[in-house]
Structures are given as C-alpha cells and as structure tokens.
Design a protein around this motif. Structure first.
Motif, PDB file in Angstrom:
ATOM      1  N   SER A  13      39.237  54.092  53.372  1.00  0.00           N
ATOM      2  CA  SER A  13      37.877  54.010  53.487  1.00  0.00           C
ATOM      3  C   SER A  13      37.064  52.306  52.681  1.00  0.00           C
ATOM      4  N   ALA A  14      37.442  52.126  50.917  1.00  0.00           N
ATOM      5  CA  ALA A  14      37.453  50.781  51.040  1.00  0.00           C
ATOM      6  C   ALA A  14      37.675  50.199  51.943  1.00  0.00           C
ATOM      7  N   VAL A  15      38.895  49.671  52.693  1.00  0.00           N
ATOM      8  CA  VAL A  15      39.253  48.154  53.169  1.00  0.00           C
ATOM      9  C   VAL A  15      38.448  48.488  54.383  1.00  0.00           C
ATOM     10  N   GLN A  16      37.808  50.212  55.427  1.00  0.00           N
ATOM     11  CA  GLN A  16      37.187  50.368  56.764  1.00  0.00           C
ATOM     12  C   GLN A  16      35.817  49.732  55.795  1.00  0.00           C
ATOM     13  N   ALA A  17      35.157  49.934  54.573  1.00  0.00           N
ATOM     14  CA  ALA A  17      33.963  49.435  54.251  1.00  0.00           C
ATOM     15  C   ALA A  17      34.580  47.380  54.027  1.00  0.00           C
ATOM     16  N   GLY A  18      35.265  46.510  53.967  1.00  0.00           N
ATOM     17  CA  GLY A  18      35.648  45.734  53.916  1.00  0.00           C
ATOM     18  C   GLY A  18      35.930  45.062  52.238  1.00  0.00           C
ATOM     19  N   ARG A  19      36.540  45.954  52.147  1.00  0.00           N
ATOM     20  CA  ARG A  19      36.805  45.538  50.494  1.00  0.00           C
ATOM     21  C   ARG A  19      38.044  45.094  50.665  1.00  0.00           C
ATOM     22  N   ASN A  20      38.481  43.771  50.067  1.00  0.00           N
ATOM     23  CA  ASN A  20      40.351  43.310  50.638  1.00  0.00           C
ATOM     24  C   ASN A  20      40.798  44.538  49.534  1.00  0.00           C
ATOM     25  N   GLU A  21      42.096  44.691  50.463  1.00  0.00           N
ATOM     26  CA  GLU A  21      42.965  45.615  49.654  1.00  0.00           C
ATOM     27  C   GLU A  21      44.224  45.698  48.870  1.00  0.00           C
ATOM     28  N   THR A  22      44.036  44.188  48.453  1.00  0.00           N
ATOM     29  CA  THR A  22      44.382  44.150  47.345  1.00  0.00           C
ATOM     30  C   THR A  22      44.107  44.084  45.864  1.00  0.00           C
ATOM     31  N   GLU A  23      42.665  43.516  46.180  1.00  0.00           N
ATOM     32  CA  GLU A  23      41.418  44.189  45.424  1.00  0.00           C
ATOM     33  C   GLU A  23      40.885  45.694  44.430  1.00  0.00           C
ATOM     34  N   ILE A  24      41.337  46.366  45.324  1.00  0.00           N
ATOM     35  CA  ILE A  24      40.930  47.630  45.409  1.00  0.00           C
ATOM     36  C   ILE A  24      42.264  48.563  44.727  1.00  0.00           C
ATOM     37  N   LEU A  25      43.731  48.162  45.253  1.00  0.00           N
ATOM     38  CA  LEU A  25      44.505  48.191  44.230  1.00  0.00           C
ATOM     39  C   LEU A  25      44.669  48.473  42.844  1.00  0.00           C
ATOM     40  N   THR A  26      44.256  46.433  42.664  1.00  0.00           N
ATOM     41  CA  THR A  26      44.177  46.548  41.655  1.00  0.00           C
ATOM     42  C   THR A  26      43.503  47.182  40.669  1.00  0.00           C
ATOM     43  N   ALA A  27      42.304  47.527  41.662  1.00  0.00           N
ATOM     44  CA  ALA A  27      40.780  48.043  40.001  1.00  0.00           C
ATOM     45  C   ALA A  27      41.904  49.953  39.774  1.00  0.00           C
ATOM     46  N   ILE A  28      42.717  50.365  40.366  1.00  0.00           N
ATOM     47  CA  ILE A  28      42.578  51.088  40.593  1.00  0.00           C
ATOM     48  C   ILE A  28      43.760  51.335  39.926  1.00  0.00           C
ATOM     49  N   ILE A  29      44.782  49.888  39.779  1.00  0.00           N
ATOM     50  CA  ILE A  29      45.653  49.889  38.488  1.00  0.00           C
ATOM     51  C   ILE A  29      44.794  49.624  37.346  1.00  0.00           C
ATOM     52  N   GLU A  30      43.814  49.247  37.485  1.00  0.00           N
ATOM     53  CA  GLU A  30      43.658  48.963  36.202  1.00  0.00           C
ATOM     54  C   GLU A  30      42.413  50.237  35.754  1.00  0.00           C
ATOM     55  N   VAL A  31      41.793  51.256  36.302  1.00  0.00           N
ATOM     56  CA  VAL A  31      41.329  52.770  35.919  1.00  0.00           C
ATOM     57  C   VAL A  31      42.732  53.480  35.615  1.00  0.00           C
ATOM     58  N   ALA A  32      43.533  53.295  36.137  1.00  0.00           N
ATOM     59  CA  ALA A  32      45.035  54.581  35.466  1.00  0.00           C
ATOM     60  C   ALA A  32      45.405  53.579  34.436  1.00  0.00           C
ATOM     61  N   ASP A  33      45.449  53.082  34.052  1.00  0.00           N
ATOM     62  CA  ASP A  33      45.523  51.593  33.152  1.00  0.00           C
ATOM     63  C   ASP A  33      45.061  52.106  31.734  1.00  0.00           C
TER      64      ASP A  33
END
Length: 57
Positions: A13-33
């Motif tokens: 959904s985030a990629v379809q909204a125009g976000r960069n996949e690497t940035e999305i995954l980095t954000a998910i990792i940061e939230v999990a951390d």
C-alpha cells in the motif's frame, strides 16, 4: 508468521502511494526495534522491586 501478510500489505500500500520500499522497510524495522526496547525496559522495571528487596536484606 501471523503478521507477515499484513506487513506485506502495508508495504504494498505504501509503495502504491508513492513511498520508497527501502524507506518503508527501514521505518518498519525502526518501529519494531522501538517496541523491543520498550518491552525490555518494562521487563527490567518489573524485576526492580525484587532486586531492591534482595539488596536491602
């Protein structure tokens, strides 16, 4: 994993909204951390009363 499909859906959904996949995954990792650090912090706080009691004895 129970959360794999919802996380993949979130990324898609985030990629379809125009976000960069690497940035999305980095954000998910940061939230999990952050969640892990918070859980560890509260687990350590839960052990403090017993540790203080032992020191006072």
């Amino acid at each position: 994993m129970a959360i794999e499909i919802p996380v993949k859906d979130l990324v898609q959904s985030a990629v379809q909204a125009g976000r960069n996949e690497t940035e999305i995954l980095t954000a998910i990792i940061e939230v999990a951390d952050n969640l892990m650090l918070t859980a560890k912090f509260y687990a350590e706080i839960d052990t403090l009363p017993a540790a203080l009691k032992r020191k006072l004895e």
